[in-house]
Design an enzyme around this catalytic site. Structure first.
Site, mmCIF file in Angstrom:
data_model
loop_
_atom_site.group_PDB
_atom_site.id
_atom_site.type_symbol
_atom_site.label_atom_id
_atom_site.label_comp_id
_atom_site.label_asym_id
_atom_site.label_seq_id
_atom_site.Cartn_x
_atom_site.Cartn_y
_atom_site.Cartn_z
ATOM 1 N N TYR A 103 28.601 3.434 14.998
ATOM 2 C CA TYR A 103 29.125 2.406 15.680
ATOM 3 C C TYR A 103 28.386 1.013 15.444
ATOM 4 O O TYR A 103 27.453 0.905 14.765
ATOM 5 C CB TYR A 103 28.652 2.288 17.186
ATOM 6 C CG TYR A 103 29.327 3.573 18.136
ATOM 7 C CD1 TYR A 103 30.657 3.265 18.933
ATOM 8 C CD2 TYR A 103 28.878 4.780 18.198
ATOM 9 C CE1 TYR A 103 31.106 4.344 19.581
ATOM 10 C CE2 TYR A 103 29.509 5.622 19.007
ATOM 11 C CZ TYR A 103 30.979 5.646 19.690
ATOM 12 O OH TYR A 103 31.431 6.536 20.364
ATOM 13 N N TYR A 142 28.704 12.128 15.706
ATOM 14 C CA TYR A 142 27.567 11.503 15.429
ATOM 15 C C TYR A 142 26.243 12.101 16.257
ATOM 16 O O TYR A 142 26.399 12.996 17.384
ATOM 17 C CB TYR A 142 27.589 9.974 15.731
ATOM 18 C CG TYR A 142 27.917 9.809 17.289
ATOM 19 C CD1 TYR A 142 26.948 9.576 18.180
ATOM 20 C CD2 TYR A 142 29.189 9.450 17.601
ATOM 21 C CE1 TYR A 142 27.464 9.161 19.537
ATOM 22 C CE2 TYR A 142 29.577 8.972 18.586
ATOM 23 C CZ TYR A 142 28.625 8.940 19.844
ATOM 24 O OH TYR A 142 29.056 8.579 21.090
ATOM 25 N N ARG A 152 27.625 14.551 19.381
ATOM 26 C CA ARG A 152 28.957 14.363 20.054
ATOM 27 C C ARG A 152 30.019 14.746 19.183
ATOM 28 O O ARG A 152 30.024 14.428 18.014
ATOM 29 C CB ARG A 152 28.982 12.806 20.208
ATOM 30 C CG ARG A 152 28.033 12.210 21.332
ATOM 31 C CD ARG A 152 27.822 12.771 22.673
ATOM 32 N NE ARG A 152 29.238 13.218 23.272
ATOM 33 C CZ ARG A 152 30.305 12.641 24.015
ATOM 34 N NH1 ARG A 152 30.218 11.173 23.879
ATOM 35 N NH2 ARG A 152 31.335 13.229 24.362
ATOM 36 N N HIS A 155 35.490 11.475 19.249
ATOM 37 C CA HIS A 155 36.008 10.991 20.401
ATOM 38 C C HIS A 155 36.255 9.315 20.277
ATOM 39 O O HIS A 155 35.582 8.858 19.362
ATOM 40 C CB HIS A 155 35.116 11.329 21.741
ATOM 41 C CG HIS A 155 33.892 10.501 21.472
ATOM 42 N ND1 HIS A 155 32.673 11.068 20.857
ATOM 43 C CD2 HIS A 155 33.325 9.192 22.091
ATOM 44 C CE1 HIS A 155 31.563 10.235 20.915
ATOM 45 N NE2 HIS A 155 32.032 9.247 21.663
ATOM 46 N N HIS A 157 36.660 6.368 22.986
ATOM 47 C CA HIS A 157 36.408 6.035 24.373
ATOM 48 C C HIS A 157 37.774 5.227 24.958
ATOM 49 O O HIS A 157 38.300 4.217 24.238
ATOM 50 C CB HIS A 157 35.385 5.024 24.604
ATOM 51 C CG HIS A 157 34.132 5.776 23.988
ATOM 52 N ND1 HIS A 157 33.075 6.253 25.078
ATOM 53 C CD2 HIS A 157 33.346 5.979 23.078
ATOM 54 C CE1 HIS A 157 32.019 6.972 24.588
ATOM 55 N NE2 HIS A 157 32.336 6.573 23.365
HETATM 56 FE FE LIG Z 1 30.698 7.711 22.000
#
Ligand SMILES: [Fe+2]
Lengths: 234, 178
Positions: A103, A142, A152, A155, A157
């Protein structure tokens, strides 16, 4: 008078989900207090075109000078309420990791490369029938600190408002066949298996763009008002 | 059978998609009503600050009416990411009493709490400690056990109305099943 049906047990995850360790000190211990659906709950904020940033619906080319790395995808679907009525001209906000699973955020210290041409922030508006669409790249999985070797699943959000304060929804869209899904306490925090599967998008061959983009469909259903009051509810 | 799309946590990186400039400001210079700052801290079960959370509010204007008004500059909704100390602050006007079929509600601000660690956002409200008569007759506050109502009452400190939100613990805030 319109009334809202309560969310049935198991459809939304329970905040008290010990397998998701961040919930331990944050999930309330007292049961929530049921309240009547007054104007405060049945009206709600509306955001439309005035909230839209330029170029927000194509996350592959938001930074001048280059394009985002990764598999280009079209993500689209329909936003409706639980009675099938479209959520028309409504704001959809999305954010995600880059193709390497990183991110663009000061607190993300994952040792994966940042992409100078990918911000990870997108927006779009639904049309008159509730359809939305945006371009992005497929995010990477990640690692996170929840348990040993925790990752995770890939995905995106999503944030939506719906017709009322009580219909607010923040959720995550997943990808079909992701092998990490059954090991993810956030996804598995939804007790109802059918409800859980509604967070997994469908590969959509018909909407792929030859030579350009794969496509995934993700429909979103929000709480909505019933025409007649629900029994034993006020 | 329900067809609803389930909720998932906002996660720790929501700022990327949801942090709007100026979203904590609901009122402008020409908005009718009493300007107030509404502030507090978000605390976890150990009483420690929650540094990665987002608070959204939704409130009536000073006359008790919901909706934004481009002329007066009133926006009925606001959003604020908490800071490293769990602090949030909104600039708004004190809401008026809201009347509907459920009766007359005391002035209140509707609050939703989103955070890493919360799989579903939490609904609560902020009421004002100087409205004791209206609060006593409020159709939502009266659903709350009397001993826990104080967790929803903001207190005046100078120009600000202040209320901390406790996710857990002895002073756990009352959250609502909406
Ligand atoms: Fe996330």
């Amino acid at each position: 008078m319109f009334r809202y049906r309560r969310v049935p047990a198991g459809v939304y995850p329970d905040n008290d989900t010990p397998a998701y360790r961040s919930s331990e000190k944050r999930a309330p211990r007292e049961p929530p207090v049921a309240i009547p659906h007054t104007l405060s709950e049945t009206l709600g904020p509306r955001f439309g075109a005035e909230a839209l940033r330029a170029d927000a619906n194509d996350m592959t080319c938001q930074v001048p000078g280059g394009i985002a790395q990764g598999q280009r995808i079209l993500v689209h679907g329909r936003v409706s309420d639980e009675f099938g009525r479209p959520e028309a001209h409504a704001l959809v906000e999305v954010w995600q990791a880059n193709a390497a699973g990183r991110y663009r955020h000061v607190n993300d210290d994952h040792d994966a490369p940042l992409d100078p041409y990918f911000t990870g922030a997108g927006q779009c508006l639904t049309d008159a029938d509730g359809h939305y669409a945006f371009y992005t790249i497929e995010p990477g999985a990640y690692p996170w600190g929840n348990h040993a070797n925790a990752w995770r699943p890939r995905h995106i959000h999503f944030s939506l408002f719906g017709p009322a304060w009580g219909s607010r929804l923040v959720t995550q869209m997943y990808f079909p066949g992701d092998p990490l899904l059954p090991f993810d306490p956030i996804f598995m925090g939804i007790a109802d298996a059918q409800a859980r599967e509604r967070l997994v998008s469908c590969f959509d061959l018909a909407r792929t763009e030859p030579g350009r983009a794969l496509a995934y469909r993700f429909d979103i259903v929000l709480r909505g008002p019933a025409e007649t009051p629900w029994e034993n509810r006020s | 059978m329900s067809v609803l799309t389930p909720s998932q946590t906002v996660g720790p990186y929501f700022h990327i998609g949801l942090d709007w400039p100026d979203a904590h400001r609901l009122a402008g210079d020409s908005t009718p009503g009493t300007p107030i700052v509404l502030q507090g801290r978000l605390l976890d079960g150990d009483g420690a600050a929650v540094p990665d959370a987002m608070i959204e509010i939704w409130q009536a204007d000073a006359s008790g009416r919901y909706g934004s008004d481009a002329v007066s500059g009133f926006r009925g909704a606001g959003r604020a990411a908490v800071d490293a100390n769990g602090r949030f602050a909104f600039e708004t006007v004190k809401p008026g009493a809201v009347s509907d079929a459920h009766g007359t509600q005391a002035p209140h601000v509707n609050v939703a709490v989103f955070a890493r660690g919360l799989l579903v956002h939490l609904f609560t409200r902020i009421y004002f400690a100087d409205e004791s008569a209206a609060n006593a007759a409020d159709p939502v506050l009266t659903c709350v056990p009397a001993a826990r109502r104080e967790t929803l009452l903001a207190r005046r400190e100078g120009d600000a109305w202040v209320l901390d939100i406790h996710l857990q613990g002895t002073h756990e805030t009352v959250f609502f099943d909406v």
